[in-house]
Write a protein that holds these residues in place. Structure first.
Motif, PDB file in Angstrom:
ATOM      1  N   ILE A   1     -20.983 -14.120  37.541  1.00 13.19           N
ATOM      2  CA  ILE A   1     -19.983 -13.571  36.820  1.00 13.19           C
ATOM      3  C   ILE A   1     -19.556 -12.716  36.718  1.00 13.19           C
ATOM      4  CG2 ILE A   1     -21.137 -13.005  34.343  1.00 13.19           C
ATOM      5  CD1 ILE A   1     -23.594 -14.555  34.995  1.00 13.19           C
ATOM      6  N   ARG A   2     -18.938 -12.214  36.150  1.00 12.12           N
ATOM      7  CA  ARG A   2     -17.512 -11.053  35.747  1.00 12.12           C
ATOM      8  C   ARG A   2     -17.590 -10.242  34.292  1.00 12.12           C
ATOM      9  NH1 ARG A   2     -16.013 -14.836  38.580  1.00 12.12           N
ATOM     10  NH2 ARG A   2     -14.080 -15.545  37.219  1.00 12.12           N
ATOM     11  N   LEU A   3     -17.121  -9.355  34.921  1.00 16.73           N
ATOM     12  CA  LEU A   3     -17.284  -8.598  33.577  1.00 16.73           C
ATOM     13  C   LEU A   3     -16.671  -7.056  33.989  1.00 16.73           C
ATOM     14  CD1 LEU A   3     -20.523  -7.934  31.318  1.00 16.73           C
ATOM     15  CD2 LEU A   3     -19.659  -9.082  31.053  1.00 16.73           C
ATOM     16  N   ARG A   4     -15.620  -6.787  33.177  1.00 14.82           N
ATOM     17  CA  ARG A   4     -14.423  -5.450  32.593  1.00 14.82           C
ATOM     18  C   ARG A   4     -14.360  -4.721  31.773  1.00 14.82           C
ATOM     19  NH1 ARG A   4      -9.023  -6.369  35.810  1.00 14.82           N
ATOM     20  NH2 ARG A   4      -8.550  -7.204  33.747  1.00 14.82           N
ATOM     21  N   ILE A   5     -15.009  -3.496  31.794  1.00 12.41           N
ATOM     22  CA  ILE A   5     -14.949  -2.750  31.220  1.00 12.41           C
ATOM     23  C   ILE A   5     -13.646  -1.408  30.918  1.00 12.41           C
ATOM     24  CG2 ILE A   5     -16.354  -0.618  29.445  1.00 12.41           C
ATOM     25  CD1 ILE A   5     -18.596  -2.168  30.706  1.00 12.41           C
ATOM     26  N   ILE A   6     -12.765  -1.623  30.228  1.00 10.77           N
ATOM     27  CA  ILE A   6     -11.421  -0.481  30.636  1.00 10.77           C
ATOM     28  C   ILE A   6     -10.724   0.048  29.294  1.00 10.77           C
ATOM     29  CG2 ILE A   6      -9.335  -1.415  31.101  1.00 10.77           C
ATOM     30  CD1 ILE A   6      -9.610  -4.368  31.886  1.00 10.77           C
ATOM     31  N   ASP A   7     -10.417   1.192  29.271  1.00 10.71           N
ATOM     32  CA  ASP A   7     -10.159   1.786  28.044  1.00 10.71           C
ATOM     33  C   ASP A   7      -9.041   2.420  27.968  1.00 10.71           C
ATOM     34  OD1 ASP A   7     -10.298   4.634  29.446  1.00 10.71           O
ATOM     35  OD2 ASP A   7     -11.933   4.542  29.739  1.00 10.71           O
ATOM     36  N   ASP A   8      -8.253   3.107  27.079  1.00  7.74           N
ATOM     37  CA  ASP A   8      -7.283   4.045  26.861  1.00  7.74           C
ATOM     38  C   ASP A   8      -7.183   4.894  27.131  1.00  7.74           C
ATOM     39  OD1 ASP A   8      -7.993   4.649  24.514  1.00  7.74           O
ATOM     40  OD2 ASP A   8      -6.310   3.878  23.424  1.00  7.74           O
ATOM     41  N   GLY A   9      -7.764   5.276  28.085  1.00  6.41           N
ATOM     42  CA  GLY A   9      -7.750   6.368  27.772  1.00  6.41           C
ATOM     43  C   GLY A   9      -6.896   7.355  29.297  1.00  6.41           C
ATOM     44  N   ALA A  10      -7.558   8.706  30.375  1.00  9.19           N
ATOM     45  CA  ALA A  10      -6.928   9.351  30.904  1.00  9.19           C
ATOM     46  C   ALA A  10      -8.000   8.297  32.724  1.00  9.19           C
ATOM     47  CB  ALA A  10      -7.368  10.877  31.145  1.00  9.19           C
ATOM     48  N   GLY A  11      -8.539   7.590  32.140  1.00 10.56           N
ATOM     49  CA  GLY A  11      -8.253   7.248  33.831  1.00 10.56           C
ATOM     50  C   GLY A  11      -9.593   8.278  34.131  1.00 10.56           C
ATOM     51  N   PHE A  12     -10.232   7.873  35.886  1.00 11.99           N
ATOM     52  CA  PHE A  12     -11.077   8.548  36.498  1.00 11.99           C
ATOM     53  C   PHE A  12     -10.291   9.829  36.759  1.00 11.99           C
ATOM     54  CE2 PHE A  12     -13.528   4.576  36.785  1.00 11.99           C
ATOM     55  CZ  PHE A  12     -14.392   4.707  35.947  1.00 11.99           C
ATOM     56  N   PRO A  13     -10.449  10.990  36.677  1.00 14.45           N
ATOM     57  CA  PRO A  13      -9.437  12.361  38.450  1.00 14.45           C
ATOM     58  C   PRO A  13      -9.892  11.259  39.506  1.00 14.45           C
ATOM     59  CG  PRO A  13     -11.385  12.986  36.940  1.00 14.45           C
ATOM     60  CD  PRO A  13     -11.541  11.412  36.677  1.00 14.45           C
ATOM     61  N   ALA A  14      -8.210  11.981  39.852  1.00 17.74           N
ATOM     62  CA  ALA A  14      -8.713  11.744  41.376  1.00 17.74           C
ATOM     63  C   ALA A  14      -9.204  12.368  42.296  1.00 17.74           C
ATOM     64  CB  ALA A  14      -6.753  11.663  41.295  1.00 17.74           C
ATOM     65  N   SER A  15      -9.849  13.095  41.871  1.00 18.31           N
ATOM     66  CA  SER A  15     -10.288  14.241  42.338  1.00 18.31           C
ATOM     67  C   SER A  15     -12.735  13.358  43.396  1.00 18.31           C
ATOM     68  CB  SER A  15     -10.666  15.125  42.091  1.00 18.31           C
ATOM     69  OG  SER A  15     -11.574  16.088  41.564  1.00 18.31           O
ATOM     70  N   VAL A  16     -12.298  13.269  41.726  1.00 21.11           N
ATOM     71  CA  VAL A  16     -13.878  12.693  41.679  1.00 21.11           C
ATOM     72  C   VAL A  16     -14.015  10.981  41.880  1.00 21.11           C
ATOM     73  CG1 VAL A  16     -14.440  14.430  40.457  1.00 21.11           C
ATOM     74  CG2 VAL A  16     -13.817  11.927  39.846  1.00 21.11           C
ATOM     75  N   ILE A  17     -12.765  10.334  41.818  1.00 27.01           N
ATOM     76  CA  ILE A  17     -12.921   8.946  41.790  1.00 27.01           C
ATOM     77  C   ILE A  17     -13.928   8.437  43.273  1.00 27.01           C
ATOM     78  CG2 ILE A  17     -10.751   8.493  43.085  1.00 27.01           C
ATOM     79  CD1 ILE A  17     -10.642   6.401  40.486  1.00 27.01           C
TER      80      ILE A  17
END
Length: 464
Positions: free
Chosen positions: A353-369
């Motif tokens: 079973i697979r779920l994906r939660i996606i938004d149209d924001g700026a995304g996760f900061p590269a420094s903390v991903i």
């Protein structure tokens, strides 16, 4: 020490981790080792020492231990100041022994690292720096001033100056390295302990809500029959009391209030049935339940049913509090940081079973991903983020709780971005923001097909 919004205490005040009796027990072991070492050095190796000086230094430790054991209760925990003073005493006592036994020429000089390591593990950085600085200062003095080691024939035992300098440098580096390393490890353990406590509190709260729903459903079910009887009898009284308007009005009032109670119990029964009597539900329904509190916050939350890659039917999954609370946290985070839209993709196959939660924001900061899911994760935030979530402290505790709860159900979780975080041409309505992917093995959370039609019994509410 400060209290955060989850009722947990954060900070670096950790001296209450150590009991006085623990340090006393360790000191007794050290005293026994010191006396044994001196006896072996004198009797077996024939070294010459100042007996009186050793007796005075070791005697001071014995007296302190006796006083601590008889004056304070066994469960006494040291304050920051008390723990610091106890460890400073140990450093001074060991330094005095080393002074009368060759200084850094004595191979046991490395033991001065022990109190420093304990300090870094149990005290705040300020106290740890103090104990480390005192240890380095005393080691530096011992490198220059000490009573030489002598054999029974009067020969002085020394090591070459280069080795003496190496011993000094090794101890100083060890104090710094072990101090920082011990403090860092202890801080992470303490942080993880607090975060796990917050996770357990969240799960307990979710479970209590479920239990309350069960009580409400049971009450609605049990009160249905007597309420129907009251409704029936009051209706008959209204018909039988013609000409007695005062009594008839009272009977009519009882009838109206019975209707009101029926409506209240009906809504309560529905809530209770949703929380308790339906132990499992279609995957889509569980996801909708988790996302529902955040669908009316001014942002669009869209559930896309991608369906199965094979011919398998939509699975029924157990409505576990961990799944609902974890998904709810993830959807909340996406809604908080999106521009306009959050998408929840639902897909399944015969195996997973697979779920994906996606938004149209700026995304996760590269420094903390790479550190997403770590508790109490601090970092710089832009002013725009503060505007979106003005009360958000940026500790990462919500994502940690969601990740921990979902992983307890067997989920594998991945975090990524829908586009390059340095892309300055992102537009609202695009799947260009943060992506959270969850995957379960179907057998772990889904209900076997043979049990999907087995009900626990309908929440039947008798109505007139």
């Amino acid at each position: 020490m400060t209290e955060n919004g989850n009722g947990l205490f954060t900070g670096e005040r950790r001296s209450d981790w150590v009991r006085l009796r623990t340090l006393v027990a360790v000191r007794w072991i050290a005293i026994a080792g010191q006396i044994g070492t001196i006896l072996i050095a004198m009797l077996a190796l024939g070294l010459r020492f100042d007996h009186g000086a050793f007796a005075l230094v070791i005697g001071a430790s014995i007296i302190l231990n006796i006083v601590s054991s008889f004056i304070y209760p066994e469960n006494t925990r040291l304050s920051e100041r008390g723990a610091t003073l106890m460890l400073l005493f140990d450093i001074l006592q060991l330094s005095a022994l080393l002074y009368f036994s060759g200084g850094l020429n004595n191979p046991f000089s490395m033991l001065i690292l022990a109190p420093v390591t304990i300090s870094a593990s149990a005290l705040r950085p300020k106290s740890s720096i103090l104990t480390g600085a005192v240890a380095i200062a005393l080691v530096s003095v011992l490198a220059l001033y000490y009573v030489p080691l002598q054999t029974g024939e009067g020969d002085i035992l020394t090591v070459p100056g280069l080795f003496l300098f190496g011993t000094w440098a090794g101890i100083v580096i060890g104090v710094v390295f072990l101090g920082v390393f011990s403090w860092k490890v202890a801080s992470e353990i303490h942080t993880m302990s607090e975060a796990l406590l917050a996770t357990q509190m969240a799960l307990t709260r979710e479970q209590k809500l479920t239990d309350i729903g069960g009580v409400v459903a049971a009450a609605a079910h049990e009160l249905g029959t007597p309420l129907a009887t009251i409704k029936l009898v009051s209706s008959e009284l209204v018909d039988d009391l013609e000409g007695q308007e005062e009594l008839r009005d009272d009977a009519r009032l009882i009838n109206e209030q019975a209707d009101r109670c029926r409506d209240i119990l009906h809504s309560m029964g529905q809530a209770g049935k949703d929380d308790l009597h339906m132990r499992f539900a279609p995957l889509q329904a569980v996801v909708e339940e988790a996302a529902q509190p955040h669908m009316a916050r001014g942002k669009s939350v869209t559930l896309d049913i991608l369906g199965a890659e094979d011919d398998s039917a939509q699975p029924y999954v157990y409505r576990r509090p961990e799944i609902i609370h974890g998904l709810r946290n993830l959807v909340q985070n996406a809604v908080d940081f999106c521009e306009t839209t959050v998408w929840v993709d639902i897909a399944w196959s015969a195996d997973d079973i697979r779920l994906r939660i996606i938004d149209d924001g700026a995304g996760f900061p590269a420094s903390v991903i790479g550190r997403i899911g770590d508790p109490f994760m601090h970092g710089r935030r832009a002013d725009k983020e503060f505007e979106k979530r003005p009360g958000y402290k940026g500790m990462g505790l919500g994502l940690f709780i969601a990740k921990t709860l979902l992983e307890r159900t067997g989920a594998e979780i991945g975090f990524s971005n829908g586009s390059d975080p340095h892309d300055l041409h992102l537009h609202a309505g695009r799947r260009s923001g943060a992506i959270v992917e969850l995957t379960w093995r179907r057998a772990v959370i889904s209900v076997p097909e043979g049990e999907q039609n087995k009900a626990l019994g309908e929440n039947m509410l008798l109505t007139p």
